[in-house]
Design a protein around this motif. Structure first.
Motif, PDB file in Angstrom:
ATOM      1  N   TYR A 210       0.839  -1.196   0.000  1.00 26.70           N
ATOM      2  CA  TYR A 210       0.000   0.000   0.000  1.00 26.70           C
ATOM      3  C   TYR A 210       0.875   1.247   0.000  1.00 26.70           C
ATOM      4  CZ  TYR A 210      -4.006   3.010   1.031  1.00 26.70           C
ATOM      5  OH  TYR A 210      -5.000   3.978   0.955  1.00 26.70           O
ATOM      6  N   GLU A 213       4.526   0.595   0.699  1.00 25.71           N
ATOM      7  CA  GLU A 213       4.895  -0.034   1.969  1.00 25.71           C
ATOM      8  C   GLU A 213       4.096  -1.316   2.172  1.00 25.71           C
ATOM      9  OE1 GLU A 213       7.228   1.193   3.936  1.00 25.71           O
ATOM     10  OE2 GLU A 213       7.553   3.074   2.844  1.00 25.71           O
ATOM     11  N   LYS A 215       1.652  -3.194   4.307  1.00 24.24           N
ATOM     12  CA  LYS A 215       0.654  -2.776   5.293  1.00 24.24           C
ATOM     13  C   LYS A 215      -0.138  -3.984   5.790  1.00 24.24           C
ATOM     14  CE  LYS A 215      -3.221   0.449   6.024  1.00 24.24           C
ATOM     15  NZ  LYS A 215      -2.577   1.134   7.157  1.00 24.24           N
TER      16      LYS A 215
END
Length: 325
Positions: A210, A213, A215
């Motif tokens: 996301y 990154e 997530k």
């Protein structure tokens, strides 16, 4: 300029109806001002674009294009909504890699590995991932019921090794019922896995790429009205899926760390949903899904909503992440 997105759905397995539902949810949720979305049905006998009038146009498999009213349409990205084969087992990922087409799910290797429950669990054990005691059978193997019971105990679960949505799975309480359950699993796959029954809290946790990154989404607690989290429990309302899960902070932290570790250890991309059961206060991995259900009732969209991510943003981000590669 709007991006052209092919949403692939259907597939070759028993999960094709669920996949069609997921694909249509994605189609309806995508921002029409940002994307030109195309529903593409992938079946053994045909690959076709299906327009809003249900008219079919054949897909050219050489470059995954389609001719509509003498205009050739090519795609900027593929949104993978195929549960089971060939969308979740690495075949479509390999095909799109060969033709240089971005797609939203994980890579070929990760899809193939996670779709094979036996290989996945074997790969993760050296990384400290706890799993249930298991016994493997291939079609044609001699069946030693005493050896099975000695290894995994009763009750136990008998599962098709490469199948989803609880197709080909049975919970067996008595030794004399093993053969019928094994026969049922072999209808779905020529490899099966027989697992020890773990009696504890069951949770499901989504992990996604996301905005660049990894997530971890809010955890869902699974409370089945049936004997286990079977097809009816998953898709016909015979379960409670409680997000966020009613678990301690210790359980929550352990599960989040483990789910993220699995995602990053395997080099995943896109969506994943891992299933765990707690035994002696530790999460034991059951399986990892790389093309989880995407309907309004499905677990991963529920988790995204709890995290403040709308369906539109969830799917938009998946496309944006795919286009970076």
């Amino acid at each position: 300029m709007k991006k052209s997105i092919a949403i692939i759905m259907g597939g070759y397995s028993s999960e094709y109806k669920i996949s069609l539902k997921s694909g249509n949810v994605v189609y309806n949720a995508l921002n029409k001002e940002k994307y030109n979305a195309y529903r593409v049905h992938i079946f053994k006998d045909k690959w076709v674009y299906v327009n809003d009038m249900d008219k079919e146009f054949p897909i050219n498999k050489n470059d995954f294009s389609v001719l509509i009213n003498e205009t050739k349409i090519t795609f900027d990205c593929v949104f993978n909504a195929i549960h089971g084969s060939p969308g979740e087992d690495g075949f479509m990922q390999a095909y799109f890699k060969l033709i240089g087409m971005p797609q939203t799910s994980c890579g070929m290797y990760q899809a193939s590995l996670t779709f094979n429950k036996r290989d996945l669990l074997s790969t993760l054990k050296p990384h400290g991932i706890k799993t249930a005691e298991s016994y493997y059978l291939n079609l044609g193997d001699a069946i030693n019921e005493d050896a099975i019971v000695a290894k995994v105990g009763l009750p136990c679960f008998i599962k098709a090794n490469k199948a989803g949505s609880s197709f080909g799975i049975s919970k067996v309480y008595k030794k004399e019922d093993l053969q019928a359950a094994i026969d049922n699993s072999f209808k779905e796959d020529n490899e099966i896995i027989i697992e020890q029954f773990l009696d504890g809290v069951e949770v499901s946790v989504g992990v996604i790429s996301y905005k660049g990154e990894t997530k971890v989404l809010p955890i869902t607690e699974i409370v089945s009205e049936n004997d286990f989290f079977d097809y009816q429990a998953k898709y016909e309302g015979k379960s409670q899926e409680i997000t966020p899960a009613r678990i301690s902070e210790d359980y929550k932290l352990k599960t989040e760390i483990l789910a993220k570790k699995i995602y990053e250890t395997l080099g995943m991309k896109g969506f994943s949903r891992s299933e765990f059961i707690f035994k002696n206060d530790e999460p034991y991995l059951l399986e990892v899904n790389t093309v989880p259900g995407l309907t309004n009732e499905s677990i991963l969209p529920q988790q995204a909503a709890e995290a403040g991510i709308s369906m539109e943003n969830l799917f938009d981000n998946a496309i944006e992440e795919a286009l970076k590669d």
